[in-house]
Design a protein around this motif. Sequence first.
Motif, PDB file in Angstrom:
ATOM      1  N   ILE A 161       0.836  -1.210   0.000  1.00  0.00           N
ATOM      2  CA  ILE A 161       0.000   0.000   0.000  1.00  0.00           C
ATOM      3  C   ILE A 161       0.866   1.254   0.000  1.00  0.00           C
ATOM      4  O   ILE A 161       0.593   2.231  -0.723  1.00  0.00           O
ATOM      5  N   LEU A 162       1.922   1.255   0.795  1.00  0.00           N
ATOM      6  CA  LEU A 162       2.815   2.415   0.836  1.00  0.00           C
ATOM      7  C   LEU A 162       3.460   2.658  -0.529  1.00  0.00           C
ATOM      8  O   LEU A 162       3.611   3.811  -0.960  1.00  0.00           O
ATOM      9  N   VAL A 163       3.838   1.595  -1.207  1.00  0.00           N
ATOM     10  CA  VAL A 163       4.450   1.745  -2.531  1.00  0.00           C
ATOM     11  C   VAL A 163       3.424   2.236  -3.541  1.00  0.00           C
ATOM     12  O   VAL A 163       3.697   3.142  -4.349  1.00  0.00           O
ATOM     13  N   ALA A 164       2.225   1.658  -3.529  1.00  0.00           N
ATOM     14  CA  ALA A 164       1.203   2.027  -4.508  1.00  0.00           C
ATOM     15  C   ALA A 164       0.741   3.467  -4.347  1.00  0.00           C
ATOM     16  O   ALA A 164       0.386   4.131  -5.333  1.00  0.00           O
ATOM     17  N   ARG A 165       0.749   3.989  -3.121  1.00  0.00           N
ATOM     18  CA  ARG A 165       0.284   5.359  -2.880  1.00  0.00           C
ATOM     19  C   ARG A 165       1.425   6.375  -2.923  1.00  0.00           C
ATOM     20  O   ARG A 165       1.241   7.515  -2.512  1.00  0.00           O
ATOM     21  N   ASN A 166       2.584   5.930  -3.387  1.00  0.00           N
ATOM     22  CA  ASN A 166       3.720   6.839  -3.577  1.00  0.00           C
ATOM     23  C   ASN A 166       4.050   7.562  -2.277  1.00  0.00           C
ATOM     24  O   ASN A 166       4.035   8.800  -2.199  1.00  0.00           O
ATOM     25  N   PHE A 167       4.366   6.774  -1.266  1.00  0.00           N
ATOM     26  CA  PHE A 167       4.622   7.319   0.069  1.00  0.00           C
ATOM     27  C   PHE A 167       5.787   8.309   0.030  1.00  0.00           C
ATOM     28  O   PHE A 167       6.892   7.974  -0.391  1.00  0.00           O
ATOM     29  N   GLY A 168       5.528   9.541   0.452  1.00  0.00           N
ATOM     30  CA  GLY A 168       6.544  10.583   0.474  1.00  0.00           C
ATOM     31  C   GLY A 168       7.046  10.999  -0.887  1.00  0.00           C
ATOM     32  O   GLY A 168       8.083  11.670  -0.999  1.00  0.00           O
ATOM     33  N   GLY A 169       6.341  10.598  -1.946  1.00  0.00           N
ATOM     34  CA  GLY A 169       6.795  10.918  -3.298  1.00  0.00           C
ATOM     35  C   GLY A 169       8.069  10.191  -3.702  1.00  0.00           C
ATOM     36  O   GLY A 169       8.795  10.656  -4.586  1.00  0.00           O
ATOM     37  N   LEU A 170       8.331   9.047  -3.089  1.00  0.00           N
ATOM     38  CA  LEU A 170       9.589   8.343  -3.311  1.00  0.00           C
ATOM     39  C   LEU A 170       9.465   7.142  -4.239  1.00  0.00           C
ATOM     40  O   LEU A 170      10.429   6.796  -4.920  1.00  0.00           O
ATOM     41  N   THR A 171       8.310   6.477  -4.249  1.00  0.00           N
ATOM     42  CA  THR A 171       8.195   5.200  -4.950  1.00  0.00           C
ATOM     43  C   THR A 171       7.668   5.306  -6.365  1.00  0.00           C
ATOM     44  O   THR A 171       7.753   4.343  -7.121  1.00  0.00           O
ATOM     45  N   GLY A 172       7.099   6.432  -6.736  1.00  0.00           N
ATOM     46  CA  GLY A 172       6.552   6.572  -8.080  1.00  0.00           C
ATOM     47  C   GLY A 172       5.175   5.990  -8.263  1.00  0.00           C
ATOM     48  O   GLY A 172       4.627   6.018  -9.375  1.00  0.00           O
ATOM     49  N   GLY A 173       4.579   5.446  -7.211  1.00  0.00           N
ATOM     50  CA  GLY A 173       3.221   4.923  -7.301  1.00  0.00           C
ATOM     51  C   GLY A 173       3.120   3.722  -8.228  1.00  0.00           C
ATOM     52  O   GLY A 173       4.014   2.886  -8.310  1.00  0.00           O
ATOM     53  N   GLU A 174       1.999   3.666  -8.951  1.00  0.00           N
ATOM     54  CA  GLU A 174       1.749   2.539  -9.839  1.00  0.00           C
ATOM     55  C   GLU A 174       2.667   2.539 -11.061  1.00  0.00           C
ATOM     56  O   GLU A 174       2.799   1.513 -11.726  1.00  0.00           O
ATOM     57  N   GLU A 175       3.263   3.663 -11.377  1.00  0.00           N
ATOM     58  CA  GLU A 175       4.160   3.727 -12.537  1.00  0.00           C
ATOM     59  C   GLU A 175       5.560   3.222 -12.236  1.00  0.00           C
ATOM     60  O   GLU A 175       6.358   3.021 -13.157  1.00  0.00           O
ATOM     61  N   GLY A 176       5.878   3.045 -10.970  1.00  0.00           N
ATOM     62  CA  GLY A 176       7.204   2.577 -10.621  1.00  0.00           C
ATOM     63  C   GLY A 176       8.221   3.702 -10.588  1.00  0.00           C
ATOM     64  O   GLY A 176       7.893   4.884 -10.779  1.00  0.00           O
ATOM     65  N   LEU A 177       9.471   3.332 -10.372  1.00  0.00           N
ATOM     66  CA  LEU A 177      10.544   4.316 -10.256  1.00  0.00           C
ATOM     67  C   LEU A 177      11.737   3.870 -11.081  1.00  0.00           C
ATOM     68  O   LEU A 177      12.424   2.916 -10.711  1.00  0.00           O
TER      69      LEU A 177
END
Length: 377
Positions: A161-177
């Motif tokens: 959930i933290l990754v999908a919601r782009n926690f802190g603008g760090l993970t890129g959300g559903e688009e990845g990083l």
Amino acid sequence: MTEVKSPEVPAPPAAVPDELTPGHARWHGLRPYTPLAALAVAAIVPYSTLNLPGIFEGPLNSPGTLQLLAVCLVFGGLAAGYDLLFGRTGMLSFGHALYFAAGVYGTDVLITKAGLPLWQAGLLTIVGGTILAALLGAVALRTVGIAFAMVTLAFAQVGAILVARNFGGLTGGEEGLPLDVSGLPASLIGVANTANLYWLALAYLALVVFVMHRVSGSPTGRVLAGLRDDERRVGVLGLDPYRFKLVAFTLAGGLATTGGVVYCLIVGGASPHITSSELTLSLLVMVVLGGPGTRWGPVLGGILYMYLDHRLTAFGTGDAVNSLPAFLSQPLSQPLFVLGTVFILAVYFFPGGLASLRSRLHPLLSALPRRRPLSPR
């Protein structure tokens, strides 16, 4: 009355056990060096121009083939590390993907967002992932059985959930990083350096196999095997099952995080699918397919599973499948359907996994007539 004696028939010569035959003894003398020979063969793959049509899309030293092999090697090591929990200690964890994802996203964030060099980012990620496994394991191991599996699954879902919601603008959300390659060494950038990434994945697999071998042969490994068979008996002997299970959980998490660091470099970034519980279920399938609790079974299961997962996608969209009738082409075009069928057949015919293949075929091979050397006249 005259007694008639039957002619004496000489008794057949006693069969020599296989263990005492020269060939068998010679094989046992060379057996300890088999892993080193396999490692040497795998190390020279990037120098081979061998072309295997139908198995790989290009020669062995082509970038696409080397990247596929590198991914297979990483997941072979990842499955071997997960087997430390499931096959050797008897702990069914549904959250092992969390530590693999921590390695992938931790490396990507520290390099892309924080601008750290690779060696610092990798070291901090491995240490952080190991600490995370120790903390979460200390909580999850207060439960046993299905409750333990559910707690680990809950922790993994929080991470997803933290990754999908782009926690802190760090993970890129559903688009990845995507990974910022400007912070990487030049030897790991570009298609021309795919061989270096392959060797890095091979080194990771060798590290995991070495660690698992040392653990299984140590007193701690024997205690873990005792926990798998009968945890109460281990407690009666005066040993603390919780402490040993925490050691196994932490070590498996650290190995998974290390695999995530290598995987991030191979694929060039992070995507949210690695945080899903489906990845942990795939690891469970890899271990069962290869043979839980064995030395090489999980490695073979992980490599075979990932190879089929990648190749069946290309196979399902090929002309050979599209030309079939609809009732055949539609299921065969789905890699998960084919993988599930292969898994069901493997479990049915080889319950012990690929590692039990030799023992199951040994009676059949022993029944085959052997050619005996002609005796001199």
